[in-house]
Every structure is written in structure tokens, then in C-alpha cells.
Design a protein around this motif. Structure first.
Motif, PDB file in Angstrom:
ATOM      1  N   TYR A 424      10.907  -7.015  -8.783  1.00 19.24           N
ATOM      2  CA  TYR A 424      10.540  -8.382  -9.141  1.00 19.24           C
ATOM      3  C   TYR A 424      11.436  -8.897 -10.270  1.00 19.24           C
ATOM      4  O   TYR A 424      11.911 -10.044 -10.243  1.00 19.24           O
ATOM      5  N   GLN A 425      11.675  -8.050 -11.252  1.00 19.28           N
ATOM      6  CA  GLN A 425      12.478  -8.481 -12.397  1.00 19.28           C
ATOM      7  C   GLN A 425      13.954  -8.642 -12.025  1.00 19.28           C
ATOM      8  O   GLN A 425      14.644  -9.508 -12.554  1.00 19.28           O
ATOM      9  N   GLN A 426      14.436  -7.828 -11.091  1.00 21.60           N
ATOM     10  CA  GLN A 426      15.834  -7.916 -10.703  1.00 21.60           C
ATOM     11  C   GLN A 426      16.093  -9.104  -9.784  1.00 21.60           C
ATOM     12  O   GLN A 426      17.082  -9.833  -9.940  1.00 21.60           O
ATOM     13  N   LEU A 427      15.203  -9.306  -8.811  1.00 20.65           N
ATOM     14  CA  LEU A 427      15.398 -10.365  -7.818  1.00 20.65           C
ATOM     15  C   LEU A 427      14.763 -11.689  -8.218  1.00 20.65           C
ATOM     16  O   LEU A 427      15.152 -12.744  -7.726  1.00 20.65           O
ATOM     17  N   GLY A 428      13.755 -11.618  -9.098  1.00 19.47           N
ATOM     18  CA  GLY A 428      13.013 -12.825  -9.434  1.00 19.47           C
ATOM     19  C   GLY A 428      11.877 -13.094  -8.473  1.00 19.47           C
ATOM     20  O   GLY A 428      11.232 -14.139  -8.538  1.00 19.47           O
ATOM     21  N   TRP A 429      11.597 -12.149  -7.575  1.00 17.75           N
ATOM     22  CA  TRP A 429      10.470 -12.239  -6.633  1.00 17.75           C
ATOM     23  C   TRP A 429      10.195 -10.834  -6.119  1.00 17.75           C
ATOM     24  O   TRP A 429      11.001  -9.918  -6.319  1.00 17.75           O
ATOM     25  N   GLU A 430       9.050 -10.633  -5.485  1.00 18.88           N
ATOM     26  CA  GLU A 430       8.632  -9.298  -5.065  1.00 18.88           C
ATOM     27  C   GLU A 430       9.005  -9.044  -3.607  1.00 18.88           C
ATOM     28  O   GLU A 430       8.445  -9.662  -2.707  1.00 18.88           O
ATOM     29  N   PRO A 431       9.949  -8.126  -3.359  1.00 19.30           N
ATOM     30  CA  PRO A 431      10.330  -7.821  -1.978  1.00 19.30           C
ATOM     31  C   PRO A 431       9.425  -6.756  -1.361  1.00 19.30           C
ATOM     32  O   PRO A 431       8.701  -6.048  -2.072  1.00 19.30           O
ATOM     33  N   GLU A 432       9.473  -6.626  -0.062  1.00 19.74           N
ATOM     34  CA  GLU A 432       8.740  -5.591   0.654  1.00 19.74           C
ATOM     35  C   GLU A 432       9.596  -4.329   0.709  1.00 19.74           C
ATOM     36  O   GLU A 432      10.648  -4.303   1.341  1.00 19.74           O
ATOM     37  N   THR A 433       9.114  -3.289   0.004  1.00 15.39           N
ATOM     38  CA  THR A 433       9.858  -2.032  -0.032  1.00 15.39           C
ATOM     39  C   THR A 433       8.992  -0.842   0.364  1.00 15.39           C
ATOM     40  O   THR A 433       9.398   0.306   0.180  1.00 15.39           O
ATOM     41  N   VAL A 492       3.046 -17.613   3.363  1.00 15.50           N
ATOM     42  CA  VAL A 492       3.631 -16.508   2.616  1.00 15.50           C
ATOM     43  C   VAL A 492       3.705 -15.301   3.541  1.00 15.50           C
ATOM     44  O   VAL A 492       2.701 -14.900   4.142  1.00 15.50           O
ATOM     45  N   THR A 493       4.901 -14.741   3.660  1.00 16.61           N
ATOM     46  CA  THR A 493       5.094 -13.548   4.481  1.00 16.61           C
ATOM     47  C   THR A 493       6.009 -12.578   3.747  1.00 16.61           C
ATOM     48  O   THR A 493       6.744 -12.962   2.834  1.00 16.61           O
ATOM     49  N   PRO A 494       5.991 -11.302   4.132  1.00 14.03           N
ATOM     50  CA  PRO A 494       6.829 -10.308   3.448  1.00 14.03           C
ATOM     51  C   PRO A 494       8.311 -10.590   3.683  1.00 14.03           C
ATOM     52  O   PRO A 494       8.712 -11.142   4.717  1.00 14.03           O
ATOM     53  N   ARG A 495       9.090 -10.155   2.701  1.00 15.14           N
ATOM     54  CA  ARG A 495      10.528 -10.364   2.780  1.00 15.14           C
ATOM     55  C   ARG A 495      11.237  -9.116   2.263  1.00 15.14           C
ATOM     56  O   ARG A 495      10.897  -8.602   1.194  1.00 15.14           O
ATOM     57  N   GLN A 496      12.175  -8.627   3.017  1.00 12.10           N
ATOM     58  CA  GLN A 496      12.920  -7.450   2.612  1.00 12.10           C
ATOM     59  C   GLN A 496      13.876  -7.788   1.467  1.00 12.10           C
ATOM     60  O   GLN A 496      14.216  -8.955   1.253  1.00 12.10           O
ATOM     61  N   PRO A 497      14.351  -6.772   0.732  1.00 10.12           N
ATOM     62  CA  PRO A 497      15.221  -7.048  -0.422  1.00 10.12           C
ATOM     63  C   PRO A 497      16.480  -7.834  -0.074  1.00 10.12           C
ATOM     64  O   PRO A 497      17.010  -8.552  -0.932  1.00 10.12           O
ATOM     65  N   ASP A 498      16.956  -7.709   1.175  1.00  8.74           N
ATOM     66  CA  ASP A 498      18.154  -8.454   1.568  1.00  8.74           C
ATOM     67  C   ASP A 498      17.838  -9.873   2.017  1.00  8.74           C
ATOM     68  O   ASP A 498      18.731 -10.605   2.455  1.00  8.74           O
ATOM     69  N   GLY A 499      16.557 -10.253   1.909  1.00  8.17           N
ATOM     70  CA  GLY A 499      16.173 -11.616   2.230  1.00  8.17           C
ATOM     71  C   GLY A 499      15.592 -11.812   3.607  1.00  8.17           C
ATOM     72  O   GLY A 499      15.041 -12.876   3.898  1.00  8.17           O
ATOM     73  N   ARG A 500      15.689 -10.820   4.490  1.00  6.94           N
ATOM     74  CA  ARG A 500      15.168 -10.971   5.851  1.00  6.94           C
ATOM     75  C   ARG A 500      13.635 -11.002   5.838  1.00  6.94           C
ATOM     76  O   ARG A 500      12.990 -10.225   5.146  1.00  6.94           O
TER      77      ARG A 500
END
Length: 699
Positions: A424-433, A492-500
Motif C-alpha cells: 500500500y505504501q509503495q503503490l499508494g493502493w492495496e494490490p491483491e497478493t 471495487v474489485t481486486p487488482r494485481q500489483p501490475d495493475g491487471r
């Protein structure tokens, strides 16, 4: 002079009495929520009392008690309204004859009376009447025996609810000790336990029990971590037996101290009367008129549930020696920040200040202050975000006194840059990992950032304020404009770190500790943007589209208010210019989800559901963490709320027809408001609100 004094006493009495002639404490239905999914506790306690002496029954569920089941005994510690159990220790079971086995002494009951300040039941198996009344850390029991030479009391230290009443919770007893001083008729000792919701670490419960001279001997049976109990053999024909019980989570010395300070030399009747006065004083902070008897009972029952947890264990912190406040059994803040704590801001702001003080103390000693801790133990898992910040922000923006703002802000700022996930801190949002529930956590982190940003501004920290305001918009990164459900677009839906984007069904409900959402679906969670409602409405297609979407979601049970994430969703109608629809759906939810007969639709959640009902009854609803309340039609014609500062908020309702249920206008101190909300500062020093209601909805 004598006549005037009598009149004053009568006036004071009438101020305490409810409209139907009962005091507020006697209008509380203690059985509400003990059945179904509510998991409330039937036993008495004081407001935010450290202990909660209560009967436990066979098949008692997570609250330990279910109506209609035989009584197993009386435990001293419980959690109320939770979805997973804890505690239940230091079980007392009066018997004629003796059977120490876990299920060997269950007794059918009769003549049961349950009050906030007192509990009584007849144990039909033995012909014994059991009574109990609480103080803050102690309980006094009165057991009335029939003529017998086989009178006994079982003190079971090994027993606990997570192990013996709901074993699926996987509780464990790890041993302890019982000491008996016959000359003083005093039992002391402790038990060590683990299991239940929250931390899996071990914790101890200490006790001191004083008998009244009727105990002939105490026989202790200790089999390590499987069995620990004492058989208290009573004198022949013991008649009435009194036990005074002190409980501590810190030490036997504390348990003895509480015993001496709170119940030494007192009888049950005096403790009962003092507890009744405390509850009447607490509950009469809100007086309502204009409802039916059942409506008043339901109101005071939910208000009562709002004052049970967390526990005030100041001076009894087992983790470290401290003079600071110690508020324990936050079970958990993910729930209580939304309604319970805003209600305390209005009614008992000193309790909120003590809570913040306890957060600061925990942070100073542990380096963290997590949203859930019970038995004074931290629990690292998060149901959502870092919601301690929301409680603090709600208090500070509303001007609660007694808070060390510098230290509170230090905690909030540390959380903002250390407790949010690394992603969250690196991307500015919470990705699905594959880790935390990315969507619900991301939405809550965004609101946590907004709450901290407000306080940063008040503290003059413009750099942090600007940074967190920008981060508080991170929910937009999870808003998928192409996601569709039942012809509505934008979820709102999950999003992978690469944005997909990860494809999901927005209508699917997720459970606890699973992927994407915590206990909810995207239909509900998409609406959780408390700080940027207008931007959310635009993202969802504008006001007209949002009105259709909300109505469809409520009508087809896609948006749930059985759980906390959906609490604010009806009030989006107000932002859309349709307060009548907010009133309609809130009224519908009140009628379907709250009932004296059916209880709560789901877990009562430590006062959260109770406080929801209280707020919607008086015509206000908090956007917790911010300084305003939404306005909605009160459920009573007259409400008088007495704040801790001595100021009064009077709320009056005028209807143009008997069935009027929509707001025509709201006046504050005689001036008509041009908005659907009111600011805390406008009522904090006392005010008069007048609602004019009409039978016609719409604008």
C-alpha cells in the motif's frame, strides 16, 4: 421548605422513571441477543465493568448462555455480543451432593430474573436459589440452600467457555493453583488459559473468594492442565451462603485489593441497589417519550448493550505497571469505531479520553496499538484497516477534552507510515497478493489516511496532511469502472500489483479471513468511501444512477446492514438529495434487524449494533471520524440527551399526520437548516432540534 424538598425528590424520581413507569434499568430486556446470532450475555455488570458474572448453560454458544438450557454454573468473565468466544472462568456451581464433572452438575432452572444489576434463578435439580450482583471488579453471590447435610459449592478453575462450552474455538487450560485459608474463609489462586478470539498467547485469571463462615472445609483436586477444582463442603443445613468474589488479570494481590475495596462487609442487597442506581444514572442520559412500551424497552436494551465493552481495567494491566488508563477487550475496534465510540463522545466523553490514553500507553510500551486486543494481549491480525486512528480522529475533531493530542498524533502518524502494508505504501493502493483482504483493507486504509490527515492539519503538520490527503483517494485505484453486476457498472474489485484487474462477481459475499473482502461483497464495500461520498457518486454514474443502484441493492438484499461495512450506505441517499429514501431504508432495517423477540440479525458486536439502533432512534447518525451527523426522522416524539458536560440536546418531532415518517424540515434552535446533516460543534454545548415530519416522501 419540607414541601419543596419533597417536590424536588419527586421531580428527580420522575426524571429517572421512563414513560411507562419503569426505571431505564428495569426496562432492559437482558435476554435480547442471547439467542440467535447476537451472542449477548445475560448476566449483570456495571458500565464497562471489568467483570461480567453470568450463568452459563449447556450448549451456551459463544456468549456462554442460551435461554431454555440447564445452568452449568456461574462464570466471572465474559465477552458480550461477539462472534467468537473467550473467557468464562472461575466457575461456581452450588450443589446438594457433589459432582465435579463438566456436564455432571447441569440443573434445570426456574423463577429466573435477569437485570443489568442483578441475576437470580432457581436451580431445580438442587432446590437452590442462586443470586448475584456486580461491582466493577467483584461479584457477590447468595446461594439459598434447602435443609441438607450435603451442601457443596464447586469452584472449577479449569473450566472455560472456549474449551468446554464451544470446543470448536479450541480453548485450553494450562494449569493453576487454589489456596485455602480456613481461618479467613478465603480462597485465592489463578488459572492459565489460551484460546478464543484474538491472541493465542496464554493469559492468567486471578481470584480471591471470601465465604461467610459456612464453609466447613475445602478439598482441592489438581491434575495439572486437565483438572483443577475445589469442593467447598458446607456446614449442615447451611441456609443462606454468601460468597464475595474478586477477579484480576494481573495478580492475586489485586484480586484481594478489589475484594476489600468493593465488597468487604457488604451484602448482596446493598450491592444490587448500588448497581441499579449506577445503571439508572447511566441509561437516563437519554430519555425518550412517545413510543410504545416495547419500543422503549428495545431502546433501553440497545443503549445498555452500548455500555458493556470494552472493559475498563485501569490499574489491572498485567503487561506492565502503569498509571495510565487501561481499556481492554476491544473486540474489536473494527466494529466499535463506527457507532459505539461516537455515542460515547455524546454521552461519556471521559470514557473516550480514557480509551485514547490507553491507546497511547499501549503504543508507548508495545510499539504498536492494534485494532483488536483482549486479555490485555495484542493480536496482529487485522479485520480491516488501522481503525484505532478513526477513534482518535473522531474524538479530536469533535473536541473531546482530556486527550494528549501530541502523543495521540504521534501514534496516528506512526501507524500511517508503518502499519499500512508495504504494498500500500509503495503503490499508494492495496494490490491483491494473496495476503490480506486487498479490497476491504485498501478501502479502510484510505479512510484511515483521511482521518489522520484531519488531525495532521489541526496539529499544523501540513506536509503529512497533504501526503495523506492524496493517499486517501487511493480507493479510486480499486474502483473498476467496467465491472458490472445486475446492469450496474463500477465496482471495487481486486487488482494485481501490475495493475491487471481480477475478475469477480460483485454480488458474491465473502466470509472471514478469505480473499478480497472481509465479511461482505463488493456491492456493500464499494459504498464505503466516508470521506469522499460526492466523488463516489460521480464514479458510479451520478446522483440519479446512484439512487437507482442503492434502491436496487437494498430491495434485492445485495447491500447488507447486518454487518458494519454497510452502516453508512443508506445515508448516501442524502448526498443524492433523497433523504426520504435514507429514512425509508433505515426504518426498514430497524424493523427487520432489531427485535426483543428475535434479537439481533447478527453479532451484536460489543455495543456496535446497539449504538446503531440508539442513533437511528434519536434522529442522528455519525459519519465516525468526522465532525458531523446525518439527520433522519427520530423514532420518538421527544428525546432529551444529557451530555457529560451537563449540556442538554433536546430533540422534538412534529408530525403533520399520525403516519408522517419523512423529514419536511429540521430546525436548530429555531433556525431551519438547509442541509441533511448537523455539525458536532452545533450541539456540543446544548441545543434544540425540531423535526417536522410529513407523510409524503420525495422532494
Amino acid at each position: 421548605m419540607k414541601i419543596k424538598l419533597s417536590g424536588l425528590c419527586l421531580l428527580l424520581l420522575l426524571n429517572v422513571l421512563g414513560l411507562k413507569g419503569q426505571s431505564p434499568a428495569d426496562q432492559v430486556d437482558m435476554r435480547m441477543g442471547t439467542y440467535g446470532a447476537g451472542h449477548c450475555v445475560v448476566g449483570s455488570q456495571l458500565p464497562h465493568g471489568s467483570i461480567n458474572p453470568s450463568p452459563q448453560t449447556a450448549n451456551g454458544g459463544h456468549g456462554g448462555y442460551v435461554t431454555g438450557q440447564p445452568i452449568r454454573g456461574f462464570g466471572q468473565l465474559h465477552v458480550s455480543g461477539t462472534g467468537w468466544s473467550r473467557y468464562g472462568q472461575i466457575l461456581l456451581s452450588p450443589q446438594t451432593g457433589f459432582n465435579p464433572e463438566e456436564t455432571g452438575h447441569d440443573s434445570p432452572l426456574s423463577d429466573e430474573e435477569a437485570r443489568p444489576y442483578y441475576y437470580r434463578a432457581g436451580l431445580d435439580r438442587y432446590g437452590i436459589t442462586a443470586e448475584v450482583a456486580p461491582t466493577h471488579h467483584c461479584a457477590i453471590y447468595r446461594f439459598s440452600f434447602p435443609p441438607t447435610d450435603e451442601g457443596n459449592i464447586l469452584l472449577d478453575v479449569a473450566h472455560n467457555i472456549p474449551q468446554h462450552i464451544v470446543p470448536e474455538v479450541r480453548g485450553r487450560f494450562h494449569g493453576g493453583e487454589i489456596n485455602y485459608d480456613h481461618a479467613r474463609q478465603l480462597l485465592t489462586g489463578w488459572g492459565e488459559y489460551s484460546g478464543g478470539f484474538g491472541s493465542g498467547e496464554r493469559y492468567k485469571v486471578y481470584f480471591a473468594i471470601e465465604a461467610d463462615g459456612t464453609v466447613q472445609e475445602a478439598q482441592v483436586t489438581d491434575r495439572g492442565d486437565s483438572t483443577l477444582y475445589a469442593r467447598l463442603r458446607l456446614k449442615e443445613n447451611p441456609g443462606t451462603v454468601n460468597l464475595r468474589v474478586g477477579i484480576s488479570l494481573k495478580s492475586t494481590d489485586n484480586a484481594l485489593h478489589f475484594l476489600q475495596e468493593e465488597v468487604a462487609g457488604k451484602d448482596l442487597d446493598s450491592v444490587k441497589q448500588a448497581a441499579r442506581q449506577t445503571w439508572n444514572r447511566t441509561l437516563s442520559a437519554i430519555r425518550v417519550q412517545g413510543g410504545s412500551e416495547d419500543e422503549e424497552r428495545l431502546f433501553y436494551t440497545t443503549l445498555y448493550h452500548s455500555f458493556l465493552m470494552p472493559r475498563d481495567r485501569t490499574g489491572d494491566n498485567p503487561g506492565w505497571d502503569s498509571t495510565a488508563s487501561h481499556l481492554d477487550d476491544h473486540y474489536c475496534i473494527w466494529d466499535t469505531w463506527r457507532t459505539k465510540y461516537p455515542l460515547m463522545v455524546l454521552l461519556q466523553e471521559s470514557f473516550v479520553a480514557k480509551t485514547v490514553d490507553s491507546f497511547i500507553d499501549r503504543f508507548r510500551h508495545n510499539g504498536v496499538c492494534n485494532p483488536t486486543f483482549t486479555s490485555s494481549l495484542d493480536w496482529g491480525s487485522k479485520q480491516g484497516g488501522d481503525d484505532v486512528e478513526n477513534v482518535i480522529a473522531d474524538a479530536i475533531v469533535k473536541g473531546v477534552k482530556g486527550i494528549d493530542r501530541d502523543k495521540a498524533y504521534e501514534l496516528m502518524k506512526w501507524n500511517a507510515f508503518h502499519m499500512r502494508s508495504h504494498d500500500y505504501q509503495q503503490l499508494g493502493w492495496e494490490p491483491e497478493t494473496g495476503g490480506i483482504m486487498s479490497c476491504s483493507a485498501g478501502l479502510e486504509y484510505a479512510y484511515n489516511d483521511f482521518c489522520t490527515a484531519q488531525v495532521a492539519a489541526l496539529m499544523g503538520d501540513s506536509l503529512t496532511h497533504n501526503r495523506l490527503v492524496q493517499r486517501s483517494g487511493s480507493w479510486k485505484q480499486l474502483f473498476n469502472p467496467t465491472a458490472e453486476s445486475f446492469s450496474y457498472k463500477g465496482f471495487v474489485t481486486p487488482r494485481q500489483p501490475d495493475g491487471r484487474w481480477v475478475s469477480i462477481d460483485p454480488a458474491k459475499n465473502y466470509g472471514s479471513w478469505v480473499e478480497y473482502f472481509y465479511e461482505g461483497n463488493s456491492w456493500t464495500y464499494t459504498l464505503f468511501v466516508p470521506h469522499q461520498a460526492d466523488q463516489l457518486i460521480v464514479a458510479c454514474g451520478g446522483r440519479k444512477e446512484m439512487i437507482h443502484r442503492l434502491s436496487y441493492g437494498f430491495d434485492h438484499k445485495l447491500i447488507s446492514l447486518n454487518n458494519e461495512p454497510g452502516f453508512l450506505s443508506p445515508f448516501l441517499f442524502i448526498h443524492c438529495g433523497r433523504p426520504d429514501l435514507a429514512a425509508h431504508y433505515v426504518r426498514q432495517i430497524r424493523q427487520s434487524n432489531f427485535s426483543l423477540q428475535r434479537g439481533y440479525a447478527d453479532n451484536e458486536d460489543s455495543g456496535t449494533m446497539g449504538a446503531w439502533y440508539v442513533f437511528t432512534s434519536i434522529g442522528l447518525f455519525p459519519n465516525a471520524g468526522q465532525d458531523f451527523y446525518y439527520l433522519l426522522p427520530p423514532a420518538f416524539s421527544d428525546v432529551e440527551l444529557l451530555m457529560e458536560n451537563g449540556k442538554k440536546l433536546s430533540i422534538h418531532t412534529v408530525k403533520d399526520t399520525p403516519d408522517a415518517c419523512y423529514i419536511k424540515s429540521v430546525s436548530l434552535n429555531g433556525k431551519v437548516l438547509d442541509r441533511g446533516w448537523i455539525y458536532h460543534r452545533e450541539i456540543a454545548q446544548g441545543a434544540t432540534l425540531t423535526f417536522e415530519l410529513t407523510a409524503e416522501g420525495g422532494l
